[in-house]
Design a protein around this motif. Structure first.
Motif, PDB file in Angstrom:
ATOM      1  N   LYS A 269      43.239  44.273  41.679  1.00 31.15           N
ATOM      2  CA  LYS A 269      41.831  44.371  41.571  1.00 31.15           C
ATOM      3  C   LYS A 269      41.641  45.807  41.512  1.00 31.15           C
ATOM      4  O   LYS A 269      42.104  46.921  41.724  1.00 31.15           O
ATOM      5  N   SER A 270      40.097  45.920  40.841  1.00 32.68           N
ATOM      6  CA  SER A 270      39.586  47.506  40.515  1.00 32.68           C
ATOM      7  C   SER A 270      39.723  48.390  41.739  1.00 32.68           C
ATOM      8  O   SER A 270      39.567  49.666  41.702  1.00 32.68           O
ATOM      9  N   ASP A 271      39.799  47.978  43.155  1.00 33.49           N
ATOM     10  CA  ASP A 271      39.926  48.576  44.289  1.00 33.49           C
ATOM     11  C   ASP A 271      41.117  48.895  44.779  1.00 33.49           C
ATOM     12  O   ASP A 271      41.501  49.648  45.751  1.00 33.49           O
ATOM     13  N   GLY A 272      42.238  48.666  44.120  1.00 30.36           N
ATOM     14  CA  GLY A 272      43.532  48.850  44.413  1.00 30.36           C
ATOM     15  C   GLY A 272      44.336  47.675  45.231  1.00 30.36           C
ATOM     16  O   GLY A 272      45.269  47.702  45.745  1.00 30.36           O
ATOM     17  N   THR A 273      43.431  46.446  45.392  1.00 33.53           N
ATOM     18  CA  THR A 273      44.054  45.607  46.198  1.00 33.53           C
ATOM     19  C   THR A 273      44.863  44.473  45.357  1.00 33.53           C
ATOM     20  O   THR A 273      44.475  44.465  44.154  1.00 33.53           O
ATOM     21  N   VAL A 274      45.438  43.549  45.846  1.00 29.48           N
ATOM     22  CA  VAL A 274      46.236  42.280  45.012  1.00 29.48           C
ATOM     23  C   VAL A 274      45.759  41.213  45.708  1.00 29.48           C
ATOM     24  O   VAL A 274      45.808  41.065  46.691  1.00 29.48           O
ATOM     25  N   VAL A 275      45.851  40.258  44.553  1.00 38.06           N
ATOM     26  CA  VAL A 275      45.631  38.728  44.952  1.00 38.06           C
ATOM     27  C   VAL A 275      46.901  38.388  44.415  1.00 38.06           C
ATOM     28  O   VAL A 275      47.464  38.597  43.222  1.00 38.06           O
ATOM     29  N   ALA A 276      47.161  37.036  44.862  1.00 35.25           N
ATOM     30  CA  ALA A 276      48.428  36.129  44.204  1.00 35.25           C
ATOM     31  C   ALA A 276      48.152  34.612  44.546  1.00 35.25           C
ATOM     32  O   ALA A 276      47.764  34.236  45.598  1.00 35.25           O
ATOM     33  N   VAL A 277      48.580  34.048  43.611  1.00 38.35           N
ATOM     34  CA  VAL A 277      48.709  32.428  43.829  1.00 38.35           C
ATOM     35  C   VAL A 277      50.064  31.882  43.362  1.00 38.35           C
ATOM     36  O   VAL A 277      50.822  32.780  42.609  1.00 38.35           O
ATOM     37  N   GLY A 278      50.521  30.705  43.720  1.00 42.25           N
ATOM     38  CA  GLY A 278      51.709  30.169  43.162  1.00 42.25           C
ATOM     39  C   GLY A 278      52.711  30.015  44.357  1.00 42.25           C
ATOM     40  O   GLY A 278      52.465  30.083  45.493  1.00 42.25           O
ATOM     41  N   ASP A 279      53.885  29.830  43.733  1.00 39.34           N
ATOM     42  CA  ASP A 279      55.044  29.666  44.847  1.00 39.34           C
ATOM     43  C   ASP A 279      55.259  30.743  45.732  1.00 39.34           C
ATOM     44  O   ASP A 279      55.228  31.987  45.424  1.00 39.34           O
ATOM     45  N   ASN A 280      55.120  30.579  47.095  1.00 38.73           N
ATOM     46  CA  ASN A 280      55.153  31.574  48.092  1.00 38.73           C
ATOM     47  C   ASN A 280      56.489  31.137  49.135  1.00 38.73           C
ATOM     48  O   ASN A 280      56.554  31.666  50.265  1.00 38.73           O
TER      49      ASN A 280
END
Length: 298
Positions: A269-280
């Motif tokens: 994301k533009s604020d330097g954070t991260v998102v994720a979906v899928g196999d965990n």
């Protein structure tokens, strides 16, 4: 006075792709704005042992092999002095990059590593059973991508070249033109065109090549059997296998960069954070605590 040809000048000003997030089969890597690197997920072969890295400007992770019996992976770091460092699985010498110099971009396949040099030539180490490392004759290359057993090169003139396994026609890119970015999955290849549309060749068993309707795309990423597109409005499109919800990105907003592992998808994301979906299964999506990840183009 040194003479520089127009082609050499173009190669020098070309914006080399500098990936700041990357995903392997079961791990995720992020480049922080201070040049250090963080990683989560499977560390069976030390592929997450990046805490000591410094002065990194881009990262790559060996990826795309889908077999359930292997999470074998390696992680590559491009340093600010144009040298390369590597950790992780090295059975096929895919981490033997310490002598590389003058590198401006890196890519990693399941068992190999590709380096793009500033003069537009390409080097490769690792498994070469299908000729996927036969890149020594390439020239005028501005970007590289590594699929499972095939390697893709984007040329300065917007055309594309390929070597390696072509069983599913994943190397049939000779007719492509006006391409500005390339990505390679397990058995398919994706090209981003200058007009924001996307083209694809290769295995389409899971509809991972159904991208012809996409518009306003500014970046692409490819997992084993899924394809991700970042739109100019910061939203994300996805097609392909969704067994682990790796394509459930329709609610993402404010995304500036994307990456895809075997069966997971990562967004910066533009604020330097991260998102994720899928196999965990191995914690490869546990990125919610990440901060200060380097934004692309900065």
């Amino acid at each position: 006075m040194d003479y520089t040809s127009p082609k050499e000048a173009m190669l020098k000003v070309k914006r080399w792709p500098k990936d700041t997030i990357t995903a392997g089969p079961r791990h995720t890597v992020g480049l922080k704005s201070d040049g250090t690197v963080t990683a989560v997920g499977d560390n069976k072969y030390g592929q997450c042992d990046v805490s000591g890295w410094r002065d990194i400007v881009a990262v790559a992770a060996g990826n795309v092999h889908m077999a359930t019996n292997t999470g074998n992976a390696h992680t590559i770091g491009l340093k600010s002095d144009s040298t390369v460092t590597a950790v992780g699985w090295n059975k096929y010498d895919q981490c033997d990059v310490n002598d590389w110099r003058d590198i401006v971009a890196v890519a990693a396949g399941w068992r190999r590593t590709i380096g793009l040099k500033s003069d537009g030539t390409v080097v490769a180490v690792g498994r070469n059973n299908e000729g996927e490392c036969n890149v020594s004759s390439w020239h005028d290359i501005v970007a590289v991508a590594a699929g499972d057993w095939h390697t893709i090169g984007l040329k300065l003139d917007g055309t594309v070249t390929a070597v390696g396994n072509n069983r599913y026609r994943q190397c049939n890119v000779s007719g492509w033109c006006d391409i500005v970015a390339v990505a390679a999955g397990y058995l398919h290849t994706i090209g981003l065109k200058s007009d924001g549309t996307v083209t694809a060749v290769g295995l389409n068993k899971h509809d991972q090549c159904d991208v012809s309707s996409w518009r306003s795309i500014m970046a692409i990423a490819v997992g084993s059997n899924h394809t991700i597109g970042l739109k100019s409005d910061g939203t994300v499109a996805a097609v392909g296998l969704n067994k682990h919800d790796q394509c459930n990105v329709s609610d993402w907003r404010d995304i500036v960069a994307i990456a895809a592992g075997c069966a997971h998808t990562v967004g910066l994301k533009s604020d330097g954070t991260v998102v994720a979906v899928g196999d965990n299964e191995y914690g490869q999506c546990d990125v919610s605590g990440w901060r200060g990840i380097q934004l692309p183009g900065n």
